[in-house]
Scaffold this motif. Structure first.
Motif, PDB file in Angstrom:
ATOM      1  N   LYS A  35     -10.138  -2.693   7.284  1.00  0.00           N
ATOM      2  CA  LYS A  35      -9.129  -2.711   8.351  1.00  0.00           C
ATOM      3  C   LYS A  35      -7.784  -2.221   7.833  1.00  0.00           C
ATOM      4  O   LYS A  35      -7.061  -1.505   8.515  1.00  0.00           O
ATOM      5  CB  LYS A  35      -8.973  -4.137   8.891  1.00  0.00           C
ATOM      6  CG  LYS A  35     -10.108  -4.583   9.793  1.00  0.00           C
ATOM      7  CD  LYS A  35      -9.590  -4.955  11.196  1.00  0.00           C
ATOM      8  CE  LYS A  35     -10.703  -5.301  12.151  1.00  0.00           C
ATOM      9  NZ  LYS A  35     -11.217  -6.674  11.952  1.00  0.00           N
ATOM     10  N   LEU A  36      -7.473  -2.631   6.608  1.00  0.00           N
ATOM     11  CA  LEU A  36      -6.197  -2.221   6.025  1.00  0.00           C
ATOM     12  C   LEU A  36      -6.095  -0.706   5.910  1.00  0.00           C
ATOM     13  O   LEU A  36      -5.089  -0.110   6.291  1.00  0.00           O
ATOM     14  CB  LEU A  36      -6.016  -2.856   4.644  1.00  0.00           C
ATOM     15  CG  LEU A  36      -4.747  -2.474   3.888  1.00  0.00           C
ATOM     16  CD1 LEU A  36      -3.494  -2.941   4.616  1.00  0.00           C
ATOM     17  CD2 LEU A  36      -4.756  -3.022   2.461  1.00  0.00           C
ATOM     18  N   LYS A  41       0.757   8.461  12.825  1.00  0.00           N
ATOM     19  CA  LYS A  41       1.914   8.305  13.713  1.00  0.00           C
ATOM     20  C   LYS A  41       3.177   8.844  13.043  1.00  0.00           C
ATOM     21  O   LYS A  41       4.003   9.483  13.685  1.00  0.00           O
ATOM     22  CB  LYS A  41       2.103   6.836  14.066  1.00  0.00           C
ATOM     23  CG  LYS A  41       1.113   6.370  15.096  1.00  0.00           C
ATOM     24  CD  LYS A  41       1.785   5.468  16.129  1.00  0.00           C
ATOM     25  CE  LYS A  41       0.810   5.112  17.230  1.00  0.00           C
ATOM     26  NZ  LYS A  41       1.463   4.563  18.407  1.00  0.00           N
ATOM     27  N   PHE A  42       3.294   8.554  11.761  1.00  0.00           N
ATOM     28  CA  PHE A  42       4.460   9.062  11.039  1.00  0.00           C
ATOM     29  C   PHE A  42       4.482  10.575  11.079  1.00  0.00           C
ATOM     30  O   PHE A  42       5.486  11.187  11.388  1.00  0.00           O
ATOM     31  CB  PHE A  42       4.410   8.599   9.583  1.00  0.00           C
ATOM     32  CG  PHE A  42       5.296   7.438   9.304  1.00  0.00           C
ATOM     33  CD1 PHE A  42       4.858   6.155   9.512  1.00  0.00           C
ATOM     34  CD2 PHE A  42       6.584   7.631   8.838  1.00  0.00           C
ATOM     35  CE1 PHE A  42       5.673   5.068   9.257  1.00  0.00           C
ATOM     36  CE2 PHE A  42       7.411   6.549   8.587  1.00  0.00           C
ATOM     37  CZ  PHE A  42       6.959   5.267   8.792  1.00  0.00           C
ATOM     38  N   GLU A  96      -7.745   1.485   7.560  1.00  0.00           N
ATOM     39  CA  GLU A  96      -7.700   2.076   8.902  1.00  0.00           C
ATOM     40  C   GLU A  96      -6.284   1.999   9.483  1.00  0.00           C
ATOM     41  O   GLU A  96      -5.786   2.958  10.062  1.00  0.00           O
ATOM     42  CB  GLU A  96      -8.666   1.347   9.848  1.00  0.00           C
ATOM     43  CG  GLU A  96     -10.107   1.781   9.693  1.00  0.00           C
ATOM     44  CD  GLU A  96     -11.066   0.785  10.348  1.00  0.00           C
ATOM     45  OE1 GLU A  96     -10.648   0.080  11.290  1.00  0.00           O
ATOM     46  OE2 GLU A  96     -12.231   0.703   9.896  1.00  0.00           O
ATOM     47  N   ALA A  97      -5.658   0.847   9.291  1.00  0.00           N
ATOM     48  CA  ALA A  97      -4.296   0.670   9.799  1.00  0.00           C
ATOM     49  C   ALA A  97      -3.346   1.635   9.097  1.00  0.00           C
ATOM     50  O   ALA A  97      -2.454   2.216   9.720  1.00  0.00           O
ATOM     51  CB  ALA A  97      -3.850  -0.769   9.599  1.00  0.00           C
ATOM     52  N   TYR A  98      -3.548   1.813   7.823  1.00  0.00           N
ATOM     53  CA  TYR A  98      -2.684   2.722   7.072  1.00  0.00           C
ATOM     54  C   TYR A  98      -2.860   4.161   7.541  1.00  0.00           C
ATOM     55  O   TYR A  98      -1.892   4.902   7.698  1.00  0.00           O
ATOM     56  CB  TYR A  98      -2.982   2.624   5.574  1.00  0.00           C
ATOM     57  CG  TYR A  98      -2.076   3.482   4.725  1.00  0.00           C
ATOM     58  CD1 TYR A  98      -0.771   3.083   4.448  1.00  0.00           C
ATOM     59  CD2 TYR A  98      -2.516   4.701   4.218  1.00  0.00           C
ATOM     60  CE1 TYR A  98       0.066   3.865   3.684  1.00  0.00           C
ATOM     61  CE2 TYR A  98      -1.681   5.493   3.450  1.00  0.00           C
ATOM     62  CZ  TYR A  98      -0.388   5.071   3.179  1.00  0.00           C
ATOM     63  OH  TYR A  98       0.430   5.866   2.424  1.00  0.00           O
ATOM     64  N   SER A 113       5.512  11.651  14.524  1.00  0.00           N
ATOM     65  CA  SER A 113       6.814  11.279  15.058  1.00  0.00           C
ATOM     66  C   SER A 113       7.989  11.772  14.221  1.00  0.00           C
ATOM     67  O   SER A 113       9.087  11.955  14.735  1.00  0.00           O
ATOM     68  CB  SER A 113       6.892   9.761  15.224  1.00  0.00           C
ATOM     69  OG  SER A 113       6.777   9.123  13.986  1.00  0.00           O
ATOM     70  N   SER A 162      11.735   6.248  15.651  1.00  0.00           N
ATOM     71  CA  SER A 162      10.389   6.747  15.909  1.00  0.00           C
ATOM     72  C   SER A 162       9.303   5.982  15.179  1.00  0.00           C
ATOM     73  O   SER A 162       8.161   5.949  15.613  1.00  0.00           O
ATOM     74  CB  SER A 162      10.305   8.229  15.570  1.00  0.00           C
ATOM     75  OG  SER A 162      10.546   8.431  14.207  1.00  0.00           O
ATOM     76  N   ALA A 196      -3.781   5.125  10.482  1.00  0.00           N
ATOM     77  CA  ALA A 196      -3.145   5.249  11.793  1.00  0.00           C
ATOM     78  C   ALA A 196      -1.630   5.350  11.641  1.00  0.00           C
ATOM     79  O   ALA A 196      -0.973   6.137  12.329  1.00  0.00           O
ATOM     80  CB  ALA A 196      -3.515   4.055  12.666  1.00  0.00           C
ATOM     81  N   LEU A 197      -1.102   4.552  10.721  1.00  0.00           N
ATOM     82  CA  LEU A 197       0.343   4.590  10.485  1.00  0.00           C
ATOM     83  C   LEU A 197       0.782   5.972  10.017  1.00  0.00           C
ATOM     84  O   LEU A 197       1.762   6.532  10.522  1.00  0.00           O
ATOM     85  CB  LEU A 197       0.708   3.538   9.433  1.00  0.00           C
ATOM     86  CG  LEU A 197       2.186   3.470   9.060  1.00  0.00           C
ATOM     87  CD1 LEU A 197       3.004   2.947  10.224  1.00  0.00           C
ATOM     88  CD2 LEU A 197       2.395   2.594   7.835  1.00  0.00           C
ATOM     89  N   ILE A 243       0.841  -1.198   0.000  1.00  0.00           N
ATOM     90  CA  ILE A 243       0.000   0.000   0.000  1.00  0.00           C
ATOM     91  C   ILE A 243       0.871   1.240   0.000  1.00  0.00           C
ATOM     92  O   ILE A 243       1.959   1.251   0.576  1.00  0.00           O
ATOM     93  CB  ILE A 243      -0.982  -0.001   1.194  1.00  0.00           C
ATOM     94  CG1 ILE A 243      -2.002   1.129   1.054  1.00  0.00           C
ATOM     95  CG2 ILE A 243      -0.227   0.072   2.512  1.00  0.00           C
ATOM     96  CD1 ILE A 243      -3.192   0.989   1.998  1.00  0.00           C
ATOM     97  N   LYS A 263      -2.381  -4.618  13.718  1.00  0.00           N
ATOM     98  CA  LYS A 263      -3.719  -4.436  13.161  1.00  0.00           C
ATOM     99  C   LYS A 263      -3.942  -5.320  11.943  1.00  0.00           C
ATOM    100  O   LYS A 263      -5.009  -5.896  11.756  1.00  0.00           O
ATOM    101  CB  LYS A 263      -3.920  -2.971  12.776  1.00  0.00           C
ATOM    102  CG  LYS A 263      -4.149  -2.077  13.964  1.00  0.00           C
ATOM    103  CD  LYS A 263      -4.405  -0.652  13.538  1.00  0.00           C
ATOM    104  CE  LYS A 263      -4.642   0.248  14.739  1.00  0.00           C
ATOM    105  NZ  LYS A 263      -4.385   1.655  14.431  1.00  0.00           N
ATOM    106  N   ILE A 264      -2.913  -5.391  11.093  1.00  0.00           N
ATOM    107  CA  ILE A 264      -3.033  -6.200   9.888  1.00  0.00           C
ATOM    108  C   ILE A 264      -3.157  -7.682  10.235  1.00  0.00           C
ATOM    109  O   ILE A 264      -3.897  -8.424   9.594  1.00  0.00           O
ATOM    110  CB  ILE A 264      -1.817  -5.968   8.972  1.00  0.00           C
ATOM    111  CG1 ILE A 264      -1.813  -4.547   8.450  1.00  0.00           C
ATOM    112  CG2 ILE A 264      -1.809  -6.939   7.817  1.00  0.00           C
ATOM    113  CD1 ILE A 264      -3.088  -4.161   7.736  1.00  0.00           C
ATOM    114  N   PHE A 311       0.920  -1.108  13.150  1.00  0.00           N
ATOM    115  CA  PHE A 311       0.342  -1.413  11.838  1.00  0.00           C
ATOM    116  C   PHE A 311       0.270  -2.921  11.643  1.00  0.00           C
ATOM    117  O   PHE A 311      -0.750  -3.480  11.274  1.00  0.00           O
ATOM    118  CB  PHE A 311       1.172  -0.774  10.735  1.00  0.00           C
ATOM    119  CG  PHE A 311       0.672  -1.048   9.343  1.00  0.00           C
ATOM    120  CD1 PHE A 311      -0.430  -0.367   8.836  1.00  0.00           C
ATOM    121  CD2 PHE A 311       1.296  -1.981   8.531  1.00  0.00           C
ATOM    122  CE1 PHE A 311      -0.897  -0.612   7.557  1.00  0.00           C
ATOM    123  CE2 PHE A 311       0.836  -2.237   7.248  1.00  0.00           C
ATOM    124  CZ  PHE A 311      -0.260  -1.553   6.757  1.00  0.00           C
TER     125      PHE A 311
END
Lengths: 128, 128
Positions: free
Chosen positions: A97-98, A108-109, A100-102, A112, B112, A104-105, A30, B123-124, B120
């Motif tokens: 879900k994928l 965070k990126f 959503e996880a992306y 951070s 970080s 969130a990632l 992704i 979740k995956i 991630f």
DNA sequence: TTGCGTTGTGTTTTAATATGCATATCGTGA
DNA sequence: TCACGATATGCATATTAAAACACAACGCAA
């Protein structure tokens, strides 16, 4: 003339960064484009409509999604040909879900790495 | 057959990430390849020797470095033709600062983003 | 049973990048 | 002053990824 698309994450700095995820063998899972396509599939129920908006060819997006599914080992979209609308593409729950996880990632990126970028820029500035 | 080079930052996960910096207009400043070339220039005092080790053509590396300097607005290397060795390329002090800043950036990234990646992946994994 | 619109997929074309090649330039040391 | 080896650079070729194109397949609805 095609407009140039850029999937960078623009920051308030002189520089950009891009992030993308792939398997350790280099197969793309992704990135920003695919994320946007998946979001639009969810919204519109159509791959064709999604790629049009993102500005990538149907052929490529279709292949990329297939590759991603193969490497993830599960379906992220379900597709249908024919019917009143000609066909549909929708996200599976795993597909949801994928993304959503992306999301969130990325969040965070964004948080951070901000400091890291600021420091990089500060150091580079010393060079002026 | 050319060997495929991959400038990803490998992590202890199923996934990779890549980071690269460019100006906001998309001109490349530094990425993993250029970083390695600059390090090798520092070590060997020769662009030719550096590109050979990294596996990129002299022609390209030469042009990329020139572009980077144009966009940074200062020299990162000083080059000399002729002489005993045929010529030399060495880093300027600003060039050294650049690679130091890049190293620090990568380090910060590595630190970080680790957590973001772990989350991630968690979740995956729920998708399996 | 025909047309419509979308998915599915191979083939062709195009565009972007990198490589390869050729050749000039330079400074030292033999 | 000549050869050497690395830098400098235009240009021609090769490679690669993406876009474009062309149809087949499908299922509903008129």
């Amino acid at each position: 003339m095609k407009k140039k698309k850029d999937s960078s994450r623009y920051k308030n700095y002189l520089f950009n960064y891009k992030v993308w995820l792939s398997t350790i063998t280099g197969q793309g899972i992704i990135d920003e484009d695919k994320y946007r396509i998946l979001k639009l599939i969810k919204e519109k129920g159509s791959l064709k409509a999604a790629v049009k908006k993102v500005g990538v060819s149907y052929r490529k997006a279709w292949g990329d999604l297939k590759t991603a599914e193969e490497h993830l080992g599960y379906q992220i979209i379900t597709k249908q040909r024919g019917g009143k609308e000609g066909g549909t593409t929708v996200l599976t729950s795993k597909g949801e879900k994928l993304i959503e996880a992306y999301e969130a990632l990325q969040e965070k990126f964004d948080d951070s790495v901000e400091e890291a970028f600021a420091e990089f820029q500060r150091k580079i500035k010393e060079n002026q």
